[in-house]
Design a protein around this motif. Structure first.
Motif, mmCIF file in Angstrom:
data_model
loop_
_atom_site.group_PDB
_atom_site.id
_atom_site.type_symbol
_atom_site.label_atom_id
_atom_site.label_comp_id
_atom_site.label_asym_id
_atom_site.label_seq_id
_atom_site.Cartn_x
_atom_site.Cartn_y
_atom_site.Cartn_z
ATOM 1 N N VAL A 114 0.840 -1.203 0.000
ATOM 2 C CA VAL A 114 0.000 0.000 0.000
ATOM 3 C C VAL A 114 0.872 1.249 0.000
ATOM 4 N N ARG A 115 1.932 1.231 0.802
ATOM 5 C CA ARG A 115 2.844 2.377 0.857
ATOM 6 C C ARG A 115 3.452 2.650 -0.521
ATOM 7 N N PHE A 116 3.831 1.591 -1.235
ATOM 8 C CA PHE A 116 4.416 1.743 -2.570
ATOM 9 C C PHE A 116 3.383 2.285 -3.555
ATOM 10 N N LEU A 117 2.163 1.767 -3.507
ATOM 11 C CA LEU A 117 1.134 2.160 -4.463
ATOM 12 C C LEU A 117 0.646 3.585 -4.254
ATOM 13 N N LYS A 118 0.834 4.126 -3.067
ATOM 14 C CA LYS A 118 0.415 5.501 -2.814
ATOM 15 C C LYS A 118 1.240 6.508 -3.604
ATOM 16 N N SER A 119 2.452 6.132 -3.982
ATOM 17 C CA SER A 119 3.320 7.096 -4.668
ATOM 18 C C SER A 119 3.931 6.558 -5.960
ATOM 19 N N ASN A 120 3.486 5.384 -6.411
ATOM 20 C CA ASN A 120 4.018 4.808 -7.644
ATOM 21 C C ASN A 120 2.890 4.201 -8.474
ATOM 22 N N GLN A 121 3.007 4.307 -9.777
ATOM 23 C CA GLN A 121 2.007 3.768 -10.681
ATOM 24 C C GLN A 121 2.494 2.448 -11.263
ATOM 25 N N VAL A 122 1.645 1.423 -11.225
ATOM 26 C CA VAL A 122 1.982 0.122 -11.796
ATOM 27 C C VAL A 122 0.841 -0.334 -12.691
ATOM 28 N N ASP A 123 1.140 -1.290 -13.574
ATOM 29 C CA ASP A 123 0.122 -1.840 -14.466
ATOM 30 C C ASP A 123 -0.557 -3.068 -13.875
ATOM 31 N N LEU A 124 0.171 -3.776 -13.010
ATOM 32 C CA LEU A 124 -0.346 -5.026 -12.466
ATOM 33 C C LEU A 124 0.217 -5.259 -11.066
ATOM 34 N N VAL A 125 -0.638 -5.779 -10.180
ATOM 35 C CA VAL A 125 -0.204 -6.235 -8.860
ATOM 36 C C VAL A 125 -0.388 -7.747 -8.810
ATOM 37 N N VAL A 126 0.713 -8.483 -8.605
ATOM 38 C CA VAL A 126 0.662 -9.929 -8.396
ATOM 39 C C VAL A 126 0.679 -10.126 -6.890
ATOM 40 N N LEU A 127 -0.404 -10.697 -6.349
ATOM 41 C CA LEU A 127 -0.676 -10.582 -4.921
ATOM 42 C C LEU A 127 -0.882 -11.948 -4.264
ATOM 43 N N ASP A 128 -0.101 -12.203 -3.224
ATOM 44 C CA ASP A 128 -0.329 -13.381 -2.391
ATOM 45 C C ASP A 128 -1.437 -13.063 -1.397
ATOM 46 N N TRP A 129 -2.216 -14.057 -1.014
ATOM 47 C CA TRP A 129 -3.317 -13.842 -0.080
ATOM 48 C C TRP A 129 -2.804 -13.827 1.358
ATOM 49 N N GLN A 130 -1.982 -14.808 1.686
ATOM 50 C CA GLN A 130 -1.523 -14.975 3.061
ATOM 51 C C GLN A 130 -0.235 -14.193 3.283
ATOM 52 N N LEU A 131 -0.392 -13.014 3.844
ATOM 53 C CA LEU A 131 0.733 -12.117 4.107
ATOM 54 C C LEU A 131 0.769 -11.774 5.589
ATOM 55 N N PRO A 132 1.925 -11.443 6.115
ATOM 56 C CA PRO A 132 1.981 -11.020 7.516
ATOM 57 C C PRO A 132 1.281 -9.680 7.702
ATOM 58 N N GLY A 133 0.484 -9.570 8.768
ATOM 59 C CA GLY A 133 -0.225 -8.321 9.008
ATOM 60 C C GLY A 133 -1.414 -8.178 8.068
ATOM 61 N N MET A 134 -1.388 -7.183 7.236
ATOM 62 C CA MET A 134 -2.466 -6.908 6.275
ATOM 63 C C MET A 134 -2.510 -8.012 5.221
ATOM 64 N N THR A 135 -3.650 -8.678 5.060
ATOM 65 C CA THR A 135 -3.749 -9.787 4.115
ATOM 66 C C THR A 135 -3.851 -9.288 2.678
ATOM 67 N N GLY A 136 -3.605 -10.201 1.745
ATOM 68 C CA GLY A 136 -3.737 -9.855 0.349
ATOM 69 C C GLY A 136 -5.147 -9.419 -0.007
ATOM 70 N N PHE A 137 -6.150 -10.030 0.616
ATOM 71 C CA PHE A 137 -7.533 -9.651 0.356
ATOM 72 C C PHE A 137 -7.798 -8.217 0.822
ATOM 73 N N GLU A 138 -7.201 -7.831 1.935
ATOM 74 C CA GLU A 138 -7.336 -6.459 2.422
ATOM 75 C C GLU A 138 -6.615 -5.476 1.502
ATOM 76 N N VAL A 139 -5.492 -5.894 0.939
ATOM 77 C CA VAL A 139 -4.787 -5.053 -0.029
ATOM 78 C C VAL A 139 -5.659 -4.836 -1.270
ATOM 79 N N LEU A 140 -6.312 -5.899 -1.725
ATOM 80 C CA LEU A 140 -7.219 -5.785 -2.876
ATOM 81 C C LEU A 140 -8.322 -4.777 -2.583
ATOM 82 N N HIS A 141 -8.920 -4.865 -1.387
ATOM 83 C CA HIS A 141 -9.969 -3.910 -1.015
ATOM 84 C C HIS A 141 -9.425 -2.480 -1.028
ATOM 85 N N TRP A 142 -8.202 -2.281 -0.550
ATOM 86 C CA TRP A 142 -7.624 -0.939 -0.549
ATOM 87 C C TRP A 142 -7.417 -0.445 -1.979
ATOM 88 N N ILE A 143 -6.921 -1.303 -2.852
ATOM 89 C CA ILE A 143 -6.673 -0.911 -4.242
ATOM 90 C C ILE A 143 -7.960 -0.479 -4.920
#
Length: 256
Positions: free
Chosen positions: A37-66
């Protein structure tokens, strides 16, 4: 294409990164949802390849933020060991564009990424022009017009406005706008970006009568949306969405 790989397992990240780099993609890596999330706030990308099971904030929560903050872009591909049908359906319904289960085959993963990027890549603007309703931005000549009438913009105002109009419906962070116009991140207390947005609201007449609405995204940045204009044959508005109050900043000073 520019890809953000969100994976906390170093071996997995190395395997995925190597496979995609060999296909000509630029890979950035985050090892947690918070760092993504910190990276996406200040950088533009074409694709996010995302694991679901992450420490802390889950991949599903990252998807919701995006989807809640960046809109339809970037594309999101889940690369995860979660194989239950309910998980796949949940991810796709929440806004994921593709779902690949681990262990993955490199050839298949590269092919799926390529197909997804072809489907979701931004359409090239015809004749280097960005046209939204009555607004036209000529990127090559660097001029703007509204209803065919030229609008005087400074170089930095043009950069900011053209990017917002090229990304209608997407929330754009202040950090990203600062990088585009000034080539660097500004101090967190700086009001320079907000000052330029304030001026653009007035210079470009950004309101629903011209088919657009510029909204402030709390703690993040701004989002430009297209809205339906008032019907000519009727006094009843076609679109019931309320017009956002123009921000009144008594503290605004001319940007340096």
């Amino acid at each position: 294409m520019n890809i953000l790989l969100v994976e906390d397992d170093l071996a997995q990240a190395t395997a995925v990164g190597n496979a995609l780099q060999q296909s000509g993609h630029v890979i950035n890596r985050a090892d947690s949802g918070e760092n993504a999330v910190r990276f996406l706030k200040s950088n533009q990308v074409d694709l996010v390849v995302l694991d679901w099971q992450l420490p802390g904030m889950t991949g599903f929560e990252v998807l919701h933020w995006i989807r809640g903050n960046l809109g339809r872009e970037p594309a999101v591909l889940f690369l995860t060991s979660r194989v239950l049908e309910v998980d796949i359906v949940q991810a796709l319904e929440a806004g994921a564009d593709e779902y690949v289960v681990k262990p993955f085959r490199e050839v298949e993963l590269v092919a799926r990424v390529g197909a997804l990027l072809r489907r979701t890549s931004r359409k090239e603007k015809v004749d280097n022009a960005i046209a939204v309703g009555p607004y036209v931005f000529d990127v090559e000549r660097r001029n703007a017009s509204l209803h065919g009438k030229p609008i005087e913009l400074t170089a930095k105002e043009f950069e900011v406005a053209a990017f917002l109009f090229a990304n209608v419906g997407r929330a754009v962070s202040r950090d990203l706008l600062a990088k585009l116009a000034w080539g660097r991140e500004l101090d967190s207390t700086s009001r320079t970006v907000d000052t330029h947005i304030y001026r653009l609201r007035r210079k470009l007449s950004l309101h629903s009568e011209n088919g657009v609405r510029l909204s402030t995204v709390y703690t993040h940045g701004y989002r430009l949306d297209e809205v339906l204009v008032r019907s000519v044959a009727s006094e009843t508005p076609v679109c019931a969405a309320p017009e956002e109050d123009v921000e009144r900043h008594s503290w605004l000073m001319p940007a340096v």
